[in-house]
Write a protein that holds these residues in place. Structure first.
Motif, mmCIF file in Angstrom:
data_model
loop_
_atom_site.group_PDB
_atom_site.id
_atom_site.type_symbol
_atom_site.label_atom_id
_atom_site.label_comp_id
_atom_site.label_asym_id
_atom_site.label_seq_id
_atom_site.Cartn_x
_atom_site.Cartn_y
_atom_site.Cartn_z
ATOM 1 N N ILE A 155 -13.926 -2.531 15.232
ATOM 2 C CA ILE A 155 -12.618 -3.002 14.777
ATOM 3 C C ILE A 155 -12.804 -3.698 13.436
ATOM 4 C CG2 ILE A 155 -10.677 -4.542 15.269
ATOM 5 C CD1 ILE A 155 -11.398 -4.178 18.276
ATOM 6 N N ASP A 156 -12.160 -3.181 12.396
ATOM 7 C CA ASP A 156 -12.184 -3.823 11.082
ATOM 8 C C ASP A 156 -10.902 -4.646 10.977
ATOM 9 O OD1 ASP A 156 -12.838 -4.618 8.575
ATOM 10 O OD2 ASP A 156 -13.011 -2.615 7.714
ATOM 11 N N CYS A 157 -11.030 -5.957 11.172
ATOM 12 C CA CYS A 157 -9.845 -6.795 11.421
ATOM 13 C C CYS A 157 -9.274 -7.458 10.177
ATOM 14 C CB CYS A 157 -10.169 -7.848 12.474
ATOM 15 S SG CYS A 157 -11.454 -9.030 11.998
ATOM 16 N N HIS A 158 -9.778 -7.140 8.978
ATOM 17 C CA HIS A 158 -9.213 -7.711 7.747
ATOM 18 C C HIS A 158 -9.465 -6.731 6.612
ATOM 19 C CE1 HIS A 158 -8.627 -11.366 4.910
ATOM 20 N NE2 HIS A 158 -8.786 -10.303 4.143
ATOM 21 N N THR A 159 -8.454 -5.916 6.284
ATOM 22 C CA THR A 159 -8.585 -5.006 5.154
ATOM 23 C C THR A 159 -7.299 -5.006 4.326
ATOM 24 O OG1 THR A 159 -7.645 -2.849 5.839
ATOM 25 C CG2 THR A 159 -9.805 -3.448 6.758
ATOM 26 N N HIS A 160 -7.466 -4.630 3.069
ATOM 27 C CA HIS A 160 -6.348 -4.390 2.148
ATOM 28 C C HIS A 160 -6.414 -2.906 1.761
ATOM 29 C CE1 HIS A 160 -5.943 -8.858 1.327
ATOM 30 N NE2 HIS A 160 -7.187 -8.787 1.777
ATOM 31 N N LEU A 161 -6.447 -2.059 2.760
ATOM 32 C CA LEU A 161 -6.780 -0.648 2.613
ATOM 33 C C LEU A 161 -5.811 0.122 1.730
ATOM 34 C CD1 LEU A 161 -8.733 1.585 3.961
ATOM 35 C CD2 LEU A 161 -6.843 1.971 5.521
ATOM 36 N N VAL A 162 -4.546 -0.257 1.746
ATOM 37 C CA VAL A 162 -3.513 0.496 1.026
ATOM 38 C C VAL A 162 -3.210 -0.204 -0.299
ATOM 39 C CG1 VAL A 162 -1.104 1.246 1.050
ATOM 40 C CG2 VAL A 162 -2.484 1.420 3.137
ATOM 41 N N VAL A 197 -15.546 -2.808 -0.452
ATOM 42 C CA VAL A 197 -16.513 -2.452 0.590
ATOM 43 C C VAL A 197 -15.946 -1.348 1.468
ATOM 44 C CG1 VAL A 197 -17.719 -3.282 2.643
ATOM 45 C CG2 VAL A 197 -17.578 -4.739 0.616
ATOM 46 N N LEU A 198 -16.712 -0.300 1.661
ATOM 47 C CA LEU A 198 -16.286 0.837 2.484
ATOM 48 C C LEU A 198 -17.113 0.969 3.760
ATOM 49 C CD1 LEU A 198 -15.840 3.502 -0.354
ATOM 50 C CD2 LEU A 198 -14.047 2.192 0.803
ATOM 51 N N SER A 199 -17.893 -0.059 4.105
ATOM 52 C CA SER A 199 -18.801 0.039 5.244
ATOM 53 C C SER A 199 -18.760 -1.213 6.095
ATOM 54 C CB SER A 199 -20.242 0.276 4.755
ATOM 55 O OG SER A 199 -21.167 0.164 5.829
ATOM 56 N N ILE A 244 -0.716 6.641 0.536
ATOM 57 C CA ILE A 244 -1.340 7.211 1.741
ATOM 58 C C ILE A 244 -2.532 8.077 1.353
ATOM 59 C CG2 ILE A 244 -0.998 8.775 3.688
ATOM 60 C CD1 ILE A 244 1.989 7.864 3.643
ATOM 61 N N GLY A 245 -2.337 8.936 0.358
ATOM 62 C CA GLY A 245 -3.411 9.834 -0.069
ATOM 63 C C GLY A 245 -4.622 9.080 -0.571
ATOM 64 N N ALA A 246 -4.408 7.974 -1.269
ATOM 65 C CA ALA A 246 -5.530 7.187 -1.780
ATOM 66 C C ALA A 246 -6.227 6.420 -0.664
ATOM 67 C CB ALA A 246 -5.035 6.217 -2.850
ATOM 68 N N ALA A 247 -5.470 6.021 0.354
ATOM 69 C CA ALA A 247 -6.045 5.220 1.440
ATOM 70 C C ALA A 247 -6.886 6.055 2.403
ATOM 71 C CB ALA A 247 -4.925 4.518 2.215
ATOM 72 N N LEU A 248 -6.534 7.320 2.587
ATOM 73 C CA LEU A 248 -7.215 8.122 3.610
ATOM 74 C C LEU A 248 -8.720 8.259 3.388
ATOM 75 C CD1 LEU A 248 -4.558 10.870 4.392
ATOM 76 C CD2 LEU A 248 -5.359 9.055 5.904
ATOM 77 N N PRO A 249 -9.218 8.527 2.182
ATOM 78 C CA PRO A 249 -10.677 8.584 2.019
ATOM 79 C C PRO A 249 -11.359 7.254 2.336
ATOM 80 C CG PRO A 249 -9.582 9.644 0.166
ATOM 81 C CD PRO A 249 -8.516 8.937 0.951
ATOM 82 N N ARG A 250 -10.708 6.156 2.009
ATOM 83 C CA ARG A 250 -11.281 4.852 2.358
ATOM 84 C C ARG A 250 -11.309 4.668 3.868
ATOM 85 N NH1 ARG A 250 -8.218 3.394 -2.657
ATOM 86 N NH2 ARG A 250 -6.331 2.869 -1.482
#
Length: 385
Positions: A50-57, A306-308, A101-107
């Protein structure tokens, strides 16, 4: 053989029915069953991470600011010069929902490949009613494209947008009275977050936003004490926040209050590394008070690109001196608690059957290796993902 901290079971088995765990324990005790059987060939089975803190979008990136920091500029200097969050705000406002959405999916895919099954996604780069809702809608759309659970947090109180320059309090009021109720009424936010800091919002302004969240029936979270010891941990505890995140400079009193309130401390070593911080969270105080600790990527374009999540396991141990058990609980059980999720993060009967399988000889290897990815696959709601 069991380990007191992690409850390890060797030669174990997990059975699922209707997306829930129906049995977990020694393989010899597995009840007679019908259905599909998967031989994991000695892999370790963990709860889905569970990644509980992201700013993915978000729109754009801030690699140019990375170069400026290498040349000696501080995070605060860049922010005050119109960079930082405001730079990403401009790119996010310009992007369409589909582009976000498109930019977030690879992340997102990078996290899923490591065994992540639940991700929290914050807004906070729109800083207007229209753009904040756009970010949240983009986050809500991700599970339609991938097998993942997404929890959303409204972080409109992240920075003051240019149109409110010099009127920080007015913007905080706009968040509380306009953006937050709208996000709640449209079902776009699962929680409300805020950045309580010298370059962001005061304790009183944050409290105003949190009171509005209470009126809308939404739990709260807080970016607390990252750059200064501003009393964020104590404020989070006062409002019974799900979590207080960062906490590099939180004092022992605030940590004790959090432990009493049940507020989880979310540790973000990626930001510590990227910003070359010299202040670390007070892990000793968290242990002494029983404050639960979670770990997360803080994936964002500025302070933690960070992607990991597996890398965060290592950094949590090497930078913050967490034990292996603390780190692993930080991306499973305690990460679930930081999101208010009571149905995952642990292998127990009745819980969601979200699993991650790893080709390691001992779970400690997940914290030990830097780079590489031993994840063999995921199970999402009882089915191979």
């Amino acid at each position: 053989m069991r380990d007191d901290a992690l409850g390890l079971v060797e030669d174990g088995a997990v059975a699922a029915k209707d997306g829930r765990i129906a049995y977990v324990g020694p393989r010899a005790g597995l009840p007679a069953h019908q259905g599909h059987v998967t031989d994991c060939k000695g892999a370790w089975i963990l709860p889905g991470l569970i990644d509980c803190h992201t700013h993915l979008v978000f729109g754009g990136n801030r690699s140019g600011e990375f170069e400026k920091r290498l040349a000696g500029a501080s995070y605060e200097e860049i922010a005050r010069g119109g960079g930082g969050i405001l730079s990403t705000m401009r790119a996010t406002r310009e992007a369409t929902e589909e582009a976000l959405i498109g930019a977030a999916l690879p992340r997102l895919d990078a996290l899923l490949r490591e065994g992540v099954t639940t991700v929290e996604v914050k807004s906070g780069y729109g800083l207007s009613l229209k753009a904040e809702l756009k970010q949240l809608r983009a986050a809500r759309a991700l599970p339609g494209a991938r097998e993942v659970s997404v929890v959303t947090s409204l972080l409109a109180a992240h920075a003051v947008p240019p149109e409110y320059a010099g009127r920080r309090g007015d913007y905080a009021r706009f968040v509380a009275e306009e953006i937050l109720p709208r996000a709640a009424s449209e079902g776009l936010a699962d929680a409300v977050d805020a950045f309580c800091e010298s370059i962001a919002f005061t304790l009183d302004e944050t409290a105003m936003v949190f009171e509005a969240a209470r009126r809308c029936g939404l739990p709260v979270k807080l970016h607390a004490d990252q750059l200064t010891d501003g009393g964020g941990a104590a404020l989070a505890a006062r409002f019974g926040a799900l979590s207080a995140d960062h906490m590099e400079r939180s004092n022992a009193g605030g940590i004790a209050a959090m432990a009493k309130a049940g507020t989880v401390a979310v540790l973000l070593p990626g930001a510590t590394l990227t910003l070359r911080e010299t202040y670390f969270p007070d892990i000793a105080a968290m242990r002494a008070t029983g404050c639960r600790m979670a770990l997360s990527t803080d994936m964002n374009p500025g302070s933690s690109p960070v992607l990991s999540l597996l890398l965060m396991l290592n950094l949590g141990c090497t930078l913050f001196r967490l034990t292996v058990a603390e780190a692993l609980l930080g991306v499973t059980r305690h990460a679930a608690a930081a999101l208010g999720l009571k149905d995952r993060g642990v292998l127990e009967e009745g819980m969601r059957c979200d699993l991650a399988l790893y080709a390691v000889e001992q779970p400690a290897e997940l914290c030990y290796w830097l780079g590489g990815n031993p994840c063999l696959g995921r199970v999402f709601a009882g089915l191979p993902a």
